[in-house]
Design a protein around this motif. Structure first.
Motif, PDB file in Angstrom:
ATOM      1  N   ALA A 119       3.158  -2.961   2.231  1.00 47.25           N
ATOM      2  CA  ALA A 119       3.143  -4.190   1.104  1.00 47.25           C
ATOM      3  C   ALA A 119       4.292  -5.199   1.812  1.00 47.25           C
ATOM      4  CB  ALA A 119       3.590  -3.601  -0.053  1.00 47.25           C
ATOM      5  N   GLU A 120       5.276  -4.868   2.343  1.00 53.23           N
ATOM      6  CA  GLU A 120       6.103  -5.875   2.900  1.00 53.23           C
ATOM      7  C   GLU A 120       5.585  -6.545   3.859  1.00 53.23           C
ATOM      8  OE1 GLU A 120       9.798  -3.938   3.448  1.00 53.23           O
ATOM      9  OE2 GLU A 120       9.957  -3.443   1.265  1.00 53.23           O
ATOM     10  N   THR A 133       3.876   4.917  -9.830  1.00 52.40           N
ATOM     11  CA  THR A 133       4.888   4.040  -9.572  1.00 52.40           C
ATOM     12  C   THR A 133       4.589   2.727  -8.882  1.00 52.40           C
ATOM     13  OG1 THR A 133       5.491   5.313  -7.352  1.00 52.40           O
ATOM     14  CG2 THR A 133       6.287   6.154  -9.287  1.00 52.40           C
ATOM     15  N   PHE A 134       3.255   2.637  -8.507  1.00 53.19           N
ATOM     16  CA  PHE A 134       2.949   1.351  -7.764  1.00 53.19           C
ATOM     17  C   PHE A 134       1.731   0.876  -8.421  1.00 53.19           C
ATOM     18  CE2 PHE A 134       5.223   3.548  -4.017  1.00 53.19           C
ATOM     19  CZ  PHE A 134       5.669   2.240  -3.774  1.00 53.19           C
ATOM     20  N   PRO A 135       2.007   0.561  -9.779  1.00 49.83           N
ATOM     21  CA  PRO A 135       0.868  -0.092 -10.687  1.00 49.83           C
ATOM     22  C   PRO A 135       0.139  -1.224 -10.083  1.00 49.83           C
ATOM     23  CG  PRO A 135       2.949  -0.743 -11.545  1.00 49.83           C
ATOM     24  CD  PRO A 135       3.414   0.146 -10.583  1.00 49.83           C
ATOM     25  N   ASP A 136       0.627  -2.209  -9.274  1.00 50.66           N
ATOM     26  CA  ASP A 136      -0.037  -3.472  -8.660  1.00 50.66           C
ATOM     27  C   ASP A 136      -0.849  -2.983  -7.553  1.00 50.66           C
ATOM     28  OD1 ASP A 136       1.321  -5.101 -10.474  1.00 50.66           O
ATOM     29  OD2 ASP A 136       2.874  -5.421  -9.219  1.00 50.66           O
ATOM     30  N   PHE A 137      -1.015  -1.511  -7.035  1.00 49.70           N
ATOM     31  CA  PHE A 137      -1.745  -1.185  -6.062  1.00 49.70           C
ATOM     32  C   PHE A 137      -2.953  -0.562  -6.587  1.00 49.70           C
ATOM     33  CE2 PHE A 137       2.156  -0.681  -3.019  1.00 49.70           C
ATOM     34  CZ  PHE A 137       2.306  -1.998  -3.161  1.00 49.70           C
ATOM     35  N   THR A 154      -5.680  -4.264   2.722  1.00 48.17           N
ATOM     36  CA  THR A 154      -5.360  -5.615   1.994  1.00 48.17           C
ATOM     37  C   THR A 154      -6.899  -6.194   1.712  1.00 48.17           C
ATOM     38  OG1 THR A 154      -4.784  -6.975   3.873  1.00 48.17           O
ATOM     39  CG2 THR A 154      -3.093  -5.932   2.586  1.00 48.17           C
ATOM     40  N   ALA A 155      -6.790  -7.297   1.184  1.00 49.59           N
ATOM     41  CA  ALA A 155      -8.073  -8.073   0.877  1.00 49.59           C
ATOM     42  C   ALA A 155      -8.539  -8.423   2.525  1.00 49.59           C
ATOM     43  CB  ALA A 155      -7.741  -9.260   0.133  1.00 49.59           C
ATOM     44  N   GLU A 156      -7.619  -8.713   3.392  1.00 48.41           N
ATOM     45  CA  GLU A 156      -7.980  -9.075   4.916  1.00 48.41           C
ATOM     46  C   GLU A 156      -8.631  -7.925   5.651  1.00 48.41           C
ATOM     47  OE1 GLU A 156      -4.527  -9.496   3.699  1.00 48.41           O
ATOM     48  OE2 GLU A 156      -5.410 -11.338   2.972  1.00 48.41           O
ATOM     49  N   GLY A 157      -8.601  -6.643   4.996  1.00 49.89           N
ATOM     50  CA  GLY A 157      -9.124  -5.244   5.645  1.00 49.89           C
ATOM     51  C   GLY A 157      -8.117  -4.166   5.846  1.00 49.89           C
ATOM     52  N   THR A 179       2.125  -7.593  -1.025  1.00 57.27           N
ATOM     53  CA  THR A 179       0.778  -7.664  -0.839  1.00 57.27           C
ATOM     54  C   THR A 179       0.252  -6.652  -1.726  1.00 57.27           C
ATOM     55  OG1 THR A 179       1.152  -8.471   1.507  1.00 57.27           O
ATOM     56  CG2 THR A 179      -0.747  -7.486   0.945  1.00 57.27           C
ATOM     57  N   PRO A 180      -0.844  -6.894  -2.344  1.00 57.99           N
ATOM     58  CA  PRO A 180      -1.637  -5.533  -3.246  1.00 57.99           C
ATOM     59  C   PRO A 180      -2.268  -4.886  -2.139  1.00 57.99           C
ATOM     60  CG  PRO A 180      -2.071  -7.756  -4.034  1.00 57.99           C
ATOM     61  CD  PRO A 180      -1.330  -8.165  -2.915  1.00 57.99           C
TER      62      PRO A 180
END
Length: 116
Positions: free
Chosen positions: A94-95, A36-40, A69-72, A8-9
């Motif tokens: 994320a997991e 180390t977490f380029p997607d975040f 996350t996008a949810e909050g 999860t981003p």
């Protein structure tokens, strides 16, 4: 067999103050973890320089992290300034993000930071 799901981003905000020695020391570690977490999406927020954005949420301890996350918002609170602790918290969120926080002011802050 289902395909593995992507992490999860996350949006990760560190709420600190320039006058705080712990925050100044934590900044380079926070930036290292961000690399180390380029997607975040990582953001550093000085609560005094950006008081209008942070208010009415009270930040009482430093460093304080907000993870959403996008949810909050899923996490809001002080965190020991240790790299391993931050990495472990990010991987866990994320997991399998925990339930959304019930604090409406923290949720509103997460939305303001997410959309700024």
């Amino acid at each position: 067999m289902p395909a593995p799901t992507a992490p999860t981003p996350l949006f990760v905000a560190c709420l600190c103050a320039q006058w705080c020695g712990s925050c100044r020391e934590y900044r380079s570690l926070f930036d290292q973890v961000a690399a180390t977490f380029p997607d975040f999406d990582f953001v550093w927020v000085d609560i005094e320089d950006e008081a209008a954005l942070v208010d009415p949420v009270e930040v009482e301890n430093f460093p304080t992290l907000l993870i959403a996350t996008a949810e909050g918002a899923h996490f809001y609170g002080p965190l020991m300034p240790h790299k391993e602790t931050l990495v472990r918290l990010l991987r866990a969120n994320a997991e399998a993000p925990p339930a959304l926080l019930t604090d409406a002011q923290v949720q509103a802050l997460a939305q303001r930071l997410w959309h700024r």
